[in-house]
Motif scaffolding. Sequence first.
Motif, mmCIF file in Angstrom:
data_model
loop_
_atom_site.group_PDB
_atom_site.id
_atom_site.type_symbol
_atom_site.label_atom_id
_atom_site.label_comp_id
_atom_site.label_asym_id
_atom_site.label_seq_id
_atom_site.Cartn_x
_atom_site.Cartn_y
_atom_site.Cartn_z
ATOM 1 N N SER A 42 -104.215 -115.786 5.636
ATOM 2 C CA SER A 42 -104.341 -115.997 4.186
ATOM 3 C C SER A 42 -104.326 -117.491 3.697
ATOM 4 O O SER A 42 -103.201 -117.993 4.351
ATOM 5 N N THR A 56 -95.931 -121.615 -2.415
ATOM 6 C CA THR A 56 -96.903 -120.321 -2.194
ATOM 7 C C THR A 56 -96.371 -119.028 -0.977
ATOM 8 O O THR A 56 -96.956 -118.450 -0.774
ATOM 9 N N ALA A 58 -94.237 -116.961 -0.943
ATOM 10 C CA ALA A 58 -93.709 -115.664 -1.446
ATOM 11 C C ALA A 58 -95.205 -115.049 -1.439
ATOM 12 O O ALA A 58 -95.252 -113.853 -1.394
ATOM 13 N N ILE A 59 -96.303 -115.698 -2.123
ATOM 14 C CA ILE A 59 -97.484 -115.293 -2.221
ATOM 15 C C ILE A 59 -98.156 -114.961 -0.747
ATOM 16 O O ILE A 59 -98.717 -113.970 -0.713
ATOM 17 N N ALA A 61 -96.686 -114.492 1.986
ATOM 18 C CA ALA A 61 -95.982 -113.396 2.587
ATOM 19 C C ALA A 61 -96.404 -112.006 1.835
ATOM 20 O O ALA A 61 -96.580 -110.783 2.794
ATOM 21 N N ASP A 62 -96.586 -111.805 0.625
ATOM 22 C CA ASP A 62 -97.149 -110.704 0.068
ATOM 23 C C ASP A 62 -98.533 -110.367 0.671
ATOM 24 O O ASP A 62 -98.871 -109.183 0.942
ATOM 25 N N LEU A 63 -99.471 -111.196 0.590
ATOM 26 C CA LEU A 63 -100.809 -111.129 1.009
ATOM 27 C C LEU A 63 -100.714 -110.719 2.360
ATOM 28 O O LEU A 63 -101.235 -109.804 3.028
ATOM 29 N N ASP A 64 -99.792 -111.394 3.309
ATOM 30 C CA ASP A 64 -99.656 -110.699 4.912
ATOM 31 C C ASP A 64 -99.149 -109.457 4.778
ATOM 32 O O ASP A 64 -99.590 -108.560 5.691
ATOM 33 N N LYS A 65 -98.365 -108.991 4.084
ATOM 34 C CA LYS A 65 -97.738 -107.583 3.850
ATOM 35 C C LYS A 65 -98.747 -106.654 3.685
ATOM 36 O O LYS A 65 -99.055 -105.541 4.271
ATOM 37 N N ALA A 66 -99.555 -107.016 2.690
ATOM 38 C CA ALA A 66 -100.788 -106.015 2.245
ATOM 39 C C ALA A 66 -101.591 -106.060 3.485
ATOM 40 O O ALA A 66 -102.182 -104.775 3.685
ATOM 41 N N GLU A 69 -100.145 -103.782 6.352
ATOM 42 C CA GLU A 69 -100.342 -102.448 5.851
ATOM 43 C C GLU A 69 -101.823 -101.792 5.898
ATOM 44 O O GLU A 69 -102.241 -100.473 6.354
#
Length: 149
Positions: A42, A56, A58-59, A61-66, A69
């Motif tokens: 990411s 960045t 948190a952003i 981390a959210d991208l990596d989580k998505a 999944e």
Amino acid sequence: MYSNIVCGVDGSDLSSKALRHAVALAAKTGGKVTAVTVTEPSIIVAPGAEIMMVDTSAIIADLDKAKAESAKAILADADKIAGEAGGKISGMHVANSPAAEGILQAAKEVNADLIVMGSHGRRGLGRLLLGSQAAEVLAHTELPVLVVK
């Protein structure tokens, strides 16, 4: 002959077709199949960022989580496809890597003796005859590669 097969999967119809070939080949040779999906790193590109400070983490981390999944869903689909083809697979997610590098890394980790992949997937614009990732794998491995089209 081929006892340890790695198959790149990305959720595309062509990678599913490649997986079915890998499972059928493993059934004939008594081998096993590891389905590998790869998620790229990411990154955030922000022109003018040199004059501002933005956290960045948190952003990212959210991208990596998505992406994790999505990889989990791709591997679950691959497991279902293998089951429908009469086989069983193990799954592997290689995170933060270009697709070809991740497939090659997985092949090395599981000591594969064959790589199976589709000629085109969902990444890139492709090349004249082979997708860019298939061409990269072919260029950088000494293992046999079965390219399914």
